[in-house]
Scaffold this motif. Structure first.
Motif, PDB file in Angstrom:
ATOM      1  N   ILE A 113       0.849  -1.190   0.000  1.00 28.91           N
ATOM      2  CA  ILE A 113       0.000   0.000   0.000  1.00 28.91           C
ATOM      3  C   ILE A 113       0.883   1.238   0.000  1.00 28.91           C
ATOM      4  N   PRO A 114       0.739   2.113  -0.985  1.00 33.84           N
ATOM      5  CA  PRO A 114       1.537   3.349  -0.993  1.00 33.84           C
ATOM      6  C   PRO A 114       1.068   4.302   0.108  1.00 33.84           C
ATOM      7  N   ILE A 115       1.962   4.604   1.037  1.00 34.20           N
ATOM      8  CA  ILE A 115       1.612   5.452   2.177  1.00 34.20           C
ATOM      9  C   ILE A 115       2.530   6.662   2.179  1.00 34.20           C
ATOM     10  N   GLU A 116       1.964   7.825   2.338  1.00 37.29           N
ATOM     11  CA  GLU A 116       2.774   9.033   2.449  1.00 37.29           C
ATOM     12  C   GLU A 116       3.530   9.019   3.760  1.00 37.29           C
ATOM     13  N   LEU A 117       4.757   9.535   3.712  1.00 36.28           N
ATOM     14  CA  LEU A 117       5.628   9.492   4.881  1.00 36.28           C
ATOM     15  C   LEU A 117       5.003  10.197   6.088  1.00 36.28           C
ATOM     16  N   GLY A 118       4.302  11.306   5.862  1.00 36.76           N
ATOM     17  CA  GLY A 118       3.733  12.067   6.966  1.00 36.76           C
ATOM     18  C   GLY A 118       2.634  11.335   7.701  1.00 36.76           C
ATOM     19  N   VAL A 121       3.185   7.206  10.290  1.00 38.46           N
ATOM     20  CA  VAL A 121       3.276   7.007  11.741  1.00 38.46           C
ATOM     21  C   VAL A 121       1.908   6.719  12.337  1.00 38.46           C
ATOM     22  N   TYR A 122       0.881   7.443  11.880  1.00 40.82           N
ATOM     23  CA  TYR A 122      -0.443   7.308  12.469  1.00 40.82           C
ATOM     24  C   TYR A 122      -1.272   6.226  11.778  1.00 40.82           C
ATOM     25  N   TRP A 202       3.445  10.343  20.015  1.00 42.84           N
ATOM     26  CA  TRP A 202       2.094  10.902  19.903  1.00 42.84           C
ATOM     27  C   TRP A 202       1.136   9.895  19.266  1.00 42.84           C
ATOM     28  N   ALA A 203       1.664   8.919  18.541  1.00 40.00           N
ATOM     29  CA  ALA A 203       0.806   7.901  17.931  1.00 40.00           C
ATOM     30  C   ALA A 203       0.333   6.870  18.952  1.00 40.00           C
ATOM     31  N   ILE A 204       1.180   6.528  19.919  1.00 39.42           N
ATOM     32  CA  ILE A 204       0.826   5.488  20.896  1.00 39.42           C
ATOM     33  C   ILE A 204       0.219   6.062  22.181  1.00 39.42           C
ATOM     34  N   VAL A 258       2.946  -2.931  19.412  1.00 41.74           N
ATOM     35  CA  VAL A 258       3.795  -3.652  18.456  1.00 41.74           C
ATOM     36  C   VAL A 258       3.944  -2.901  17.133  1.00 41.74           C
ATOM     37  N   SER A 259       3.037  -1.951  16.851  1.00 39.86           N
ATOM     38  CA  SER A 259       3.170  -1.188  15.614  1.00 39.86           C
ATOM     39  C   SER A 259       4.413  -0.307  15.625  1.00 39.86           C
TER      40      SER A 259
END
Length: 335
Positions: A113-118, A121-122, A202-204, A258-259
């Motif tokens: 899946i193409p995911i933008e770098l920004g 994380v989320y 900030w994601a976790i 774990v992510s």
């Protein structure tokens, strides 16, 4: 009613493990490829360090330590919940396959899946949650019987089977991938802390801020779920509803951890067991201690492993497994 002596013991242990975490974090801030003098830590924290000192502390050391601490707390709480809802002391998100489900979802997203770098994380914690949730649902369905309900022994065996099957599927998926992506997934599977930057904190963090108070609020229901089903039903508890809600909570905690840390097992097994041995099986008492213990174990394992062998050290997941695997075998033989 909880005895005052147990409450006092719990408070003392909470202080003890908080101090232990603080000491380990301070030690971790000072050691590494670019050593930082301990007498320069406080000035650097206050913004009075050199550019090199501030870069090493704020861009490399501190984010990794905080991410590791939060992930260990999440895994410990997830394990405590799973042990409560299944009435099985061997339940752990890594052992019963939930981490493997999160891992294969992350691998598929990362490879295809193409995911933008920004947004990466989320996005990854959400992908991990979906994979872990689907795996948990399948494990639950295969472990459940209309006549006997949820079998704790069957749940562990089915979970181990799913974990092995998903590990095999992971090998098939990455066999034709690019070398750089395969290296990343291999490090992820080994439990190498890869999300060592501020955005990952900030994601976790929101998952823990919401789910720790929620679990403590549900502690009384976890106590009832730990009893026999006729007793729980007799006091008016909706068993299946509570199990599903708490299972979702455990899955979300494990997936968020774990992510960013990779496939780390045994934290959810070790921390609750040690906490129960210290203050007893009441969830109100042992869960706060288990949370601190899980955070400290993972910080300690990563600090030792990261600095043990040059240049990249030993992944935290392997360091934890050195302790957790023999303990799991001991519990398996005992139970």
């Amino acid at each position: 009613m909880i005895q005052p002596s147990l409450l006092k013991k719990q408070r003392l242990l909470l202080i003890l493990f908080s101090v232990l975490i603080l000491l380990t974090v301070v030690i971790g801030m000072g050691i590494g490829d670019a050593p930082l003098s301990y007498n320069r830590l406080i000035p650097t924290l206050l913004g009075q360090g050199t550019f090199k000192e501030e870069f090493v502390l704020f861009s490399i050391r501190l984010p990794r330590l905080i991410v590791t601490l939060l992930a260990g707390m999440a895994l410990a709480l997830s394990g405590a919940i799973l042990q409560g809802i299944t009435r099985n002391d061997l339940a752990d998100p890594g052992i019963i396959g939930i981490n493997a489900g999160a891992g294969i979802a992350v691998a598929i997203a990362f490879l295809f899946i193409p995911i933008e770098l920004g947004s990466f994380v989320y996005f990854i914690p959400i992908v991990a949650f979906v994979g872990a949730l689907l795996t948990a649902i399948l494990i639950y369905l295969f472990s459940y019987s209309k006549t006997t309900g949820l079998s704790p022994v069957r749940l562990v065996l089915v979970g181990i089977g799913f974990s092995s099957a998903l590990s095999g599927a992971m090998i098939v998926i990455i066999s034709s991938a690019e070398r750089e992506k395969v290296d990343f997934i291999a490090n992820w599977l080994a439990g190498n802390i890869w999300g060592a930057d501020w955005p990952f904190i900030w994601a976790i963090l929101p998952w823990l801020v919401i789910l720790i108070p929620f679990t403590l609020y549900k502690a009384h229901r976890l106590n009832l779920l730990g009893l026999s089903e006729p007793v729980a039903i007799g006091v008016g508890l909706s068993i299946e509803k509570e199990r599903i809600v708490l299972l979702l909570t455990a899955v979300a905690l494990a997936a968020s951890a774990v992510s960013v840390t990779g496939g780390i097992s045994f934290i959810g097994l070790l921390a609750p067991h040690i906490a129960k041995a210290l203050v007893g099986p009441r969830n109100q008492l042992f869960i706060p201690i288990a949370i601190l213990l899980g955070g400290w174990i993972l910080v300690f394992a990563d600090t030792i492993g990261h600095n043990l062998i040059e240049p990249n050290g030993i992944p935290a997941g392997i360091m934890v497994a050195f302790i957790g695997a023999p303990y799991f075998i001991y519990l398996l033989l005992k139970k």
